[in-house]
Design a protein around this motif. Structure first.
Motif, PDB file in Angstrom:
ATOM      1  N   ASP A  19      28.980  36.029  -3.725  1.00 64.09           N
ATOM      2  CA  ASP A  19      27.880  36.998  -3.687  1.00 64.09           C
ATOM      3  C   ASP A  19      28.086  38.102  -2.660  1.00 64.09           C
ATOM      4  O   ASP A  19      27.765  39.253  -2.900  1.00 64.09           O
ATOM      5  CB  ASP A  19      26.550  36.278  -3.404  1.00 64.09           C
ATOM      6  N   ASP A 141      29.532  33.944 -17.261  1.00 62.18           N
ATOM      7  CA  ASP A 141      28.763  33.142 -16.312  1.00 62.18           C
ATOM      8  C   ASP A 141      27.334  33.658 -16.232  1.00 62.18           C
ATOM      9  O   ASP A 141      27.084  34.747 -15.736  1.00 62.18           O
ATOM     10  CB  ASP A 141      29.424  33.189 -14.936  1.00 62.18           C
ATOM     11  N   SER A 143      24.934  31.649 -14.914  1.00 62.71           N
ATOM     12  CA  SER A 143      24.241  30.707 -14.044  1.00 62.71           C
ATOM     13  C   SER A 143      23.621  31.403 -12.834  1.00 62.71           C
ATOM     14  O   SER A 143      24.055  32.477 -12.426  1.00 62.71           O
ATOM     15  CB  SER A 143      25.193  29.606 -13.600  1.00 62.71           C
ATOM     16  N   ILE A 144      22.596  30.750 -12.282  1.00 59.86           N
ATOM     17  CA  ILE A 144      21.945  31.269 -11.074  1.00 59.86           C
ATOM     18  C   ILE A 144      21.910  30.154 -10.029  1.00 59.86           C
ATOM     19  O   ILE A 144      21.991  28.974 -10.366  1.00 59.86           O
ATOM     20  CB  ILE A 144      20.494  31.742 -11.353  1.00 59.86           C
ATOM     21  N   ALA A 145      21.798  30.544  -8.764  1.00 59.75           N
ATOM     22  CA  ALA A 145      21.697  29.543  -7.701  1.00 59.75           C
ATOM     23  C   ALA A 145      20.372  28.802  -7.850  1.00 59.75           C
ATOM     24  O   ALA A 145      19.373  29.384  -8.267  1.00 59.75           O
ATOM     25  CB  ALA A 145      21.774  30.222  -6.342  1.00 59.75           C
ATOM     26  N   TYR A 214      24.746  25.797  -8.686  1.00 60.32           N
ATOM     27  CA  TYR A 214      24.358  26.781  -9.701  1.00 60.32           C
ATOM     28  C   TYR A 214      23.926  26.082 -10.979  1.00 60.32           C
ATOM     29  O   TYR A 214      24.430  25.020 -11.324  1.00 60.32           O
ATOM     30  CB  TYR A 214      25.526  27.735  -9.992  1.00 60.32           C
TER      31      TYR A 214
END
Length: 219
Positions: A19, A141, A143-145, A214
């Motif tokens: 990030d 991708d 995905s999120i945290a 994630y």
């Protein structure tokens, strides 16, 4: 190419994907456990080999050639992790450590054989994407945290972004594995903690965990 060079371009590639996208020589030095001076020397040397762009006080940027090399090392690393995990059911920390050594000794021929043997997997056991033979990542991708998730929703664990032994031991103990389903029961926004339900157990995780686990929304 030497192990040191491969590790250097790999570190730039991996830091660039995080990030904060921090690829300054000092950060790469920290990542690799070398001095800042050694990192700067290496960066200058690799710039002459057309593997990266070096400018004083600037972030390091890989050239196409450097990116290709980094992805080739990453591919071998993640294929070894997948193979060791499948064959010996070793812990995520141990497979990472072994793959760090094996990735540099593996020919493209062997990497392709491992990939074919495993059915050309797209992800390793941490949920990290495995580049294909041409050095391309063919998955998107989304995905999120976990720290960004919404209360009351169900998610599937998609990546465990760490190589820390304690973290993996904790995850293994509580079923926090790639592909497992979790329910976000509460977000404590002020205290930056998340309460989740997994395998009928309630766990509260702090931001150290929720920022490196994630997930994808479960549809």
């Amino acid at each position: 190419m030497s192990v040191a060079i491969e590790n250097f371009v790999k570190a730039i590639y991996k830091n660039g994907k995080r990030d904060n996208n921090d690829t300054k020589p000092g950060s790469i030095a920290k990542e690799l456990g070398i001095s800042n001076a050694a990192a700067t020397d290496m960066a200058k040397k690799l710039a002459t080999k057309d593997l990266l762009h070096y400018q004083k006080y600037q972030k390091l940027e890989l050239t196409d050639k450097g990116t290709k090399m980094a992805l080739n090392v990453v591919r071998k690393h993640r294929l070894w992790e997948s193979l060791l995990f499948k064959m010996f059911d070793m812990s995520l920390h141990d497979i990472h450590r072994e793959a760090e050594l094996l990735e540099h000794q593996t020919s493209d021929l062997l990497a392709n054989k491992i990939s074919a043997y495993l059915g050309n997997p797209k992800f390793d056991p941490h949920g990290d994407p495995i580049p294909n033979e041409d050095g391309q990542i063919t998955t998107t991708d989304t995905s999120i945290a976990m720290s960004q998730t919404s209360e009351g929703k169900t998610y599937i664990i998609s990546r465990l972004m760490s190589d820390d032994k304690e973290f993996f031991d904790f995850c293994a103990q509580h079923g926090l594995k790639y592909g497992n389903t979790i329910l976000i029961s509460k977000q404590f926004t002020t205290n930056k903690m998340t309460q989740i339900l997994i395998n009928n157990n309630t766990i509260i995780l702090n931001e150290d965990f929720t920022s490196i686990i994630y997930v994808n929304e479960h549809h």
